[in-house]
Design an enzyme around this catalytic site. Structure first.
Site, short mmCIF file in Angstrom:
data_model
loop_
_atom_site.label_atom_id
_atom_site.label_comp_id
_atom_site.label_asym_id
_atom_site.label_seq_id
_atom_site.Cartn_x
_atom_site.Cartn_y
_atom_site.Cartn_z
N ASP A 77 -0.88 6.22 -5.60
CA ASP A 77 -1.90 7.22 -5.93
C ASP A 77 -1.31 8.26 -6.86
O ASP A 77 -0.15 8.66 -6.70
CB ASP A 77 -2.35 7.94 -4.65
CG ASP A 77 -2.72 6.96 -3.56
OD1 ASP A 77 -3.83 6.43 -3.60
OD2 ASP A 77 -1.89 6.73 -2.66
N GLU B 272 0.62 -0.66 -4.93
CA GLU B 272 -0.48 0.30 -5.10
C GLU B 272 0.08 1.69 -4.85
O GLU B 272 0.86 1.90 -3.92
CB GLU B 272 -1.59 -0.02 -4.11
CG GLU B 272 -2.84 0.85 -4.23
CD GLU B 272 -2.83 2.09 -3.35
OE1 GLU B 272 -3.75 2.91 -3.50
OE2 GLU B 272 -1.89 2.27 -2.54
N ASP C 89 -0.07 -2.13 4.34
CA ASP C 89 1.11 -1.31 4.67
C ASP C 89 2.30 -2.19 5.02
O ASP C 89 3.44 -1.71 5.05
CB ASP C 89 0.82 -0.41 5.87
CG ASP C 89 -0.28 0.61 5.61
OD1 ASP C 89 -0.52 0.95 4.42
OD2 ASP C 89 -0.90 1.09 6.58
N HIS D 68 -0.78 10.98 -2.39
CA HIS D 68 -2.13 10.56 -2.04
C HIS D 68 -3.10 11.72 -1.94
O HIS D 68 -4.16 11.72 -2.55
CB HIS D 68 -2.10 9.80 -0.71
CG HIS D 68 -3.46 9.38 -0.23
ND1 HIS D 68 -4.27 10.20 0.55
CD2 HIS D 68 -4.17 8.24 -0.43
CE1 HIS D 68 -5.40 9.58 0.81
NE2 HIS D 68 -5.37 8.38 0.23
N HIS E 194 0.84 -1.21 0.00
CA HIS E 194 0.00 0.00 0.00
C HIS E 194 0.87 1.25 0.00
O HIS E 194 1.62 1.49 0.96
CB HIS E 194 -0.89 -0.03 1.24
CG HIS E 194 -1.85 1.10 1.33
ND1 HIS E 194 -1.94 1.90 2.47
CD2 HIS E 194 -2.78 1.59 0.46
CE1 HIS E 194 -2.88 2.80 2.28
NE2 HIS E 194 -3.40 2.63 1.08
N ARG E 195 0.77 2.02 -1.07
CA ARG E 195 1.61 3.22 -1.25
C ARG E 195 3.09 2.86 -1.09
O ARG E 195 3.89 3.65 -0.60
CB ARG E 195 1.21 4.34 -0.29
CG ARG E 195 -0.27 4.69 -0.35
CD ARG E 195 -0.65 5.81 0.60
NE ARG E 195 -2.08 5.77 0.88
CZ ARG E 195 -2.69 6.47 1.83
NH1 ARG E 195 -1.99 7.30 2.59
NH2 ARG E 195 -4.00 6.37 2.01
N LYS F 27 -6.42 9.29 -8.14
CA LYS F 27 -6.87 10.01 -6.96
C LYS F 27 -7.41 11.39 -7.33
O LYS F 27 -8.49 11.77 -6.94
CB LYS F 27 -5.71 10.12 -5.96
CG LYS F 27 -6.07 10.72 -4.62
CD LYS F 27 -7.10 9.90 -3.87
CE LYS F 27 -6.53 8.63 -3.28
NZ LYS F 27 -7.50 7.95 -2.40
N GLU G 135 -3.88 4.17 -8.62
CA GLU G 135 -5.17 4.72 -8.21
C GLU G 135 -5.29 6.15 -8.72
O GLU G 135 -4.45 7.00 -8.42
CB GLU G 135 -5.35 4.71 -6.69
CG GLU G 135 -6.72 5.28 -6.31
CD GLU G 135 -6.98 5.39 -4.82
OE1 GLU G 135 -7.90 6.17 -4.45
OE2 GLU G 135 -6.29 4.73 -4.04
#
Length: 225
Positions: A35, A33, A220, A48, A6-7, A102, A100
């Site tokens: 953003d 992943e 994460d 993000h 995640h990120r 965003k 993503e």
């Protein structure tokens, strides 16, 4: 099942930075992943929030700042906001890239980006999945580029994600893990959708959603997956 950072590896290194993406790979992620927003000079940047205030030493809206202005900022004191091209230099074809959308008005730029990587750099559309909560961006992407694999993000309703997935010919739904049951995961997969859930950090929750048969978990802590 895909292990998706995640990120990047948000629990270990500042989110959406090259160091975080590299750390996710080091920890065994087979998906990452991130953003994206379009900045004032047109580049896609990995960040993000709609503003730079939380994650950097600057202030202002991402879409109103030029790439040069963004590059002068520091993320958590020592990192730089990367462009999506710079992210791809780190990730390469080592894993799935979940982009993503965003910011608003990102669909056109992301479509062009994925197309360029497929046509000029030897990537496949299956190397990417493009997700969003934003109906308008999903709609535009589905109209612009039916080859891009869409993922429907939701924090509210698996049913709504499913409906949008059918409407926009998406390949996946991305529900928050608290929305999942064995039954709705099975039904979604039987309907032909991949199920990628987020953001699952506690080991007990990870084991529970694994038991539902999801196709991927976004965390994460990619090493916990």
């Amino acid at each position: 099942m895909l292990k998706i950072g995640h990120r990047g590896a948000k629990a270990h290194v500042a989110e959406n930075t090259l160091a975080s993406f590299q750390q996710a790979l080091t920890l065994g992620a087979d998906g990452i992943e991130l953003d994206v927003h379009v900045c004032a000079t047109g580049e896609l940047v990995a960040i993000h929030d709609f503003t730079v205030d939380r994650t950097t030493n600057g202030t202002g809206e991402v879409h109103k700042l030029t790439l040069e202005e963004l590059k002068h900022l520091k993320v958590e004191g020592s990192y730089i906001i990367p462009t999506l091209d710079e992210v791809m230099e780190v990730i390469g074809k080592k894993c799935l890239v979940n982009i993503e959308m965003k910011g608003r008005h990102t669909a056109g730029s992301v479509s062009d980006f994925v197309n360029m990587y497929v046509r000029e750099k030897g990537y496949s559309y299956t190397d990417f999945i493009v997700s969003s909560f934003q109906r308008e961006e999903l709609k535009i992407m589905s109209q612009l580029n039916p080859y891009v694999r869409l993922g429907i993000l939701t924090q509210a309703s698996v049913t709504q994600a499913w409906e949008w997935a059918e409407e926009f010919s998406a390949k996946a739904i991305h529900p928050h893990y608290t929305l999942l049951t064995k039954n709705n995961v099975n039904k979604a997969r039987e309907a032909g959708f991949k199920v990628y859930t987020w953001t699952v950090n506690e080991q007990s929750d990870i084991e529970r959603v694994k038991g539902f048969g999801v196709d991927g978990i976004i965390s994460d802590y990619p090493e916990r997956l």
